[in-house]
Design a protein around this motif. Sequence first.
Motif, PDB file in Angstrom:
ATOM      1  N   GLU A 213     119.700 -20.486  -2.458  1.00 33.46           N
ATOM      2  CA  GLU A 213     118.623 -20.953  -2.735  1.00 33.46           C
ATOM      3  C   GLU A 213     117.749 -19.943  -3.682  1.00 33.46           C
ATOM      4  O   GLU A 213     117.068 -19.913  -4.599  1.00 33.46           O
ATOM      5  N   ASP A 214     117.792 -18.792  -3.210  1.00 33.30           N
ATOM      6  CA  ASP A 214     117.258 -17.376  -3.849  1.00 33.30           C
ATOM      7  C   ASP A 214     118.191 -17.018  -5.268  1.00 33.30           C
ATOM      8  O   ASP A 214     117.512 -16.685  -6.187  1.00 33.30           O
ATOM      9  N   GLN A 215     119.339 -17.098  -5.259  1.00 36.43           N
ATOM     10  CA  GLN A 215     120.163 -16.946  -6.376  1.00 36.43           C
ATOM     11  C   GLN A 215     119.776 -18.061  -7.595  1.00 36.43           C
ATOM     12  O   GLN A 215     119.349 -17.568  -8.477  1.00 36.43           O
ATOM     13  N   THR A 219     117.678 -17.154 -10.976  1.00 40.01           N
ATOM     14  CA  THR A 219     117.862 -17.473 -12.382  1.00 40.01           C
ATOM     15  C   THR A 219     117.202 -18.504 -13.213  1.00 40.01           C
ATOM     16  O   THR A 219     116.751 -18.072 -14.188  1.00 40.01           O
ATOM     17  N   ILE A 220     116.754 -19.714 -12.525  1.00 34.86           N
ATOM     18  CA  ILE A 220     115.973 -20.518 -12.967  1.00 34.86           C
ATOM     19  C   ILE A 220     114.716 -20.127 -13.513  1.00 34.86           C
ATOM     20  O   ILE A 220     113.911 -20.345 -14.520  1.00 34.86           O
ATOM     21  N   GLU A 221     113.815 -19.444 -12.607  1.00 31.39           N
ATOM     22  CA  GLU A 221     112.652 -18.933 -12.811  1.00 31.39           C
ATOM     23  C   GLU A 221     112.552 -17.801 -13.910  1.00 31.39           C
ATOM     24  O   GLU A 221     111.636 -17.784 -14.794  1.00 31.39           O
ATOM     25  N   SER A 222     113.470 -17.036 -14.052  1.00 27.78           N
ATOM     26  CA  SER A 222     113.617 -15.992 -15.043  1.00 27.78           C
ATOM     27  C   SER A 222     114.006 -16.717 -16.308  1.00 27.78           C
ATOM     28  O   SER A 222     113.250 -16.283 -17.374  1.00 27.78           O
ATOM     29  N   VAL A 223     114.919 -17.533 -16.396  1.00 29.97           N
ATOM     30  CA  VAL A 223     115.319 -18.208 -17.670  1.00 29.97           C
ATOM     31  C   VAL A 223     114.115 -18.866 -18.457  1.00 29.97           C
ATOM     32  O   VAL A 223     113.950 -19.015 -19.582  1.00 29.97           O
ATOM     33  N   GLN A 224     113.539 -19.858 -17.463  1.00 33.02           N
ATOM     34  CA  GLN A 224     112.373 -20.719 -17.710  1.00 33.02           C
ATOM     35  C   GLN A 224     111.343 -19.794 -18.510  1.00 33.02           C
ATOM     36  O   GLN A 224     110.596 -20.209 -19.361  1.00 33.02           O
ATOM     37  N   HIS A 225     111.101 -18.522 -17.807  1.00 34.62           N
ATOM     38  CA  HIS A 225     110.115 -17.840 -18.040  1.00 34.62           C
ATOM     39  C   HIS A 225     110.314 -17.234 -19.508  1.00 34.62           C
ATOM     40  O   HIS A 225     109.492 -17.409 -20.486  1.00 34.62           O
ATOM     41  N   ILE A 226     111.429 -16.629 -19.793  1.00 37.23           N
ATOM     42  CA  ILE A 226     111.828 -16.349 -21.075  1.00 37.23           C
ATOM     43  C   ILE A 226     111.879 -17.320 -22.090  1.00 37.23           C
ATOM     44  O   ILE A 226     111.161 -16.983 -23.111  1.00 37.23           O
ATOM     45  N   ARG A 227     112.363 -18.554 -21.868  1.00 35.44           N
ATOM     46  CA  ARG A 227     112.189 -19.473 -22.667  1.00 35.44           C
ATOM     47  C   ARG A 227     110.894 -19.905 -23.242  1.00 35.44           C
ATOM     48  O   ARG A 227     110.550 -20.129 -24.358  1.00 35.44           O
TER      49      ARG A 227
END
Length: 261
Positions: A213-215, A219-227
């Motif tokens: 869950e944390d992995q 991943t998703i939180e950081s990619v979404q933030h950057i995008r």
Amino acid sequence: KTSLLGFYYHVVSEEQVVHVRHLYEHKTIREFRADLDFLLKHFVPISLPDVLELLREGRPFPKKSFLLTFDDGFREMSDVVAPILQEKGISATFFVNSAFIDNEEMCYLNKASVIVENIGKTESSNVHEKISVMLRSNNRVSNDIISGILSIGYQQKSLLDEIANVLNIDFVEYLKTNKPYLTASQISNLIDAGFSIGAHSIDHPLYSSLSLEDQVHQTIESVQHIRNRFALNYGVFAFPHGDNHVSREYFSKVSATGLVD
């Protein structure tokens, strides 16, 4: 067997960078230029957009092509690396941790390096003993204080802040004064200059130490933030420390979001 090779770096600098000095060696500008000259002599540079397009279309990569990437989003990417790459005509992708943009937070690994630097300047036996006791009480048993500090992992990162207090190290001030990481403005300038940006997790954990869950969250939180922050029409991710013990289920869950190309 693949015709695409990836080469990645962290820091390029003529100076001793305190926040990485005790973690690993880094290239000087002269060494970096020599690396690039070698790569250009034997391989053909390719950009991330080209890689994504070839993958989407199922076409092969050009023979002997290489993709150049840089992890951790240090400010040297803007100050040192980008101008050299532009001069050489080489594209690159910079992977950044979303929590460290604008120097809002500091990676636990970089904190450890700063602490080790300060311990080397501290002769007080009382301070050394106090830190030794803190390490032992947190099961960080080692032959010496420095090894003990460098062995502190992501799950125990709060211990680094406690040790810093003993040494009167102010990480907030360090971030403000040294600005180790890229700012949002610098990242935007890199994008405008034709470089690509990817995510490198929120705050650089060892994925094998995280739950599934944390992995996925990192991943998703950081990619979404950057995008979202930089209005990117692509999403790419590089694992901090590598992808050891990352399951197929992880990749399935991340792929299902449609955020990561």
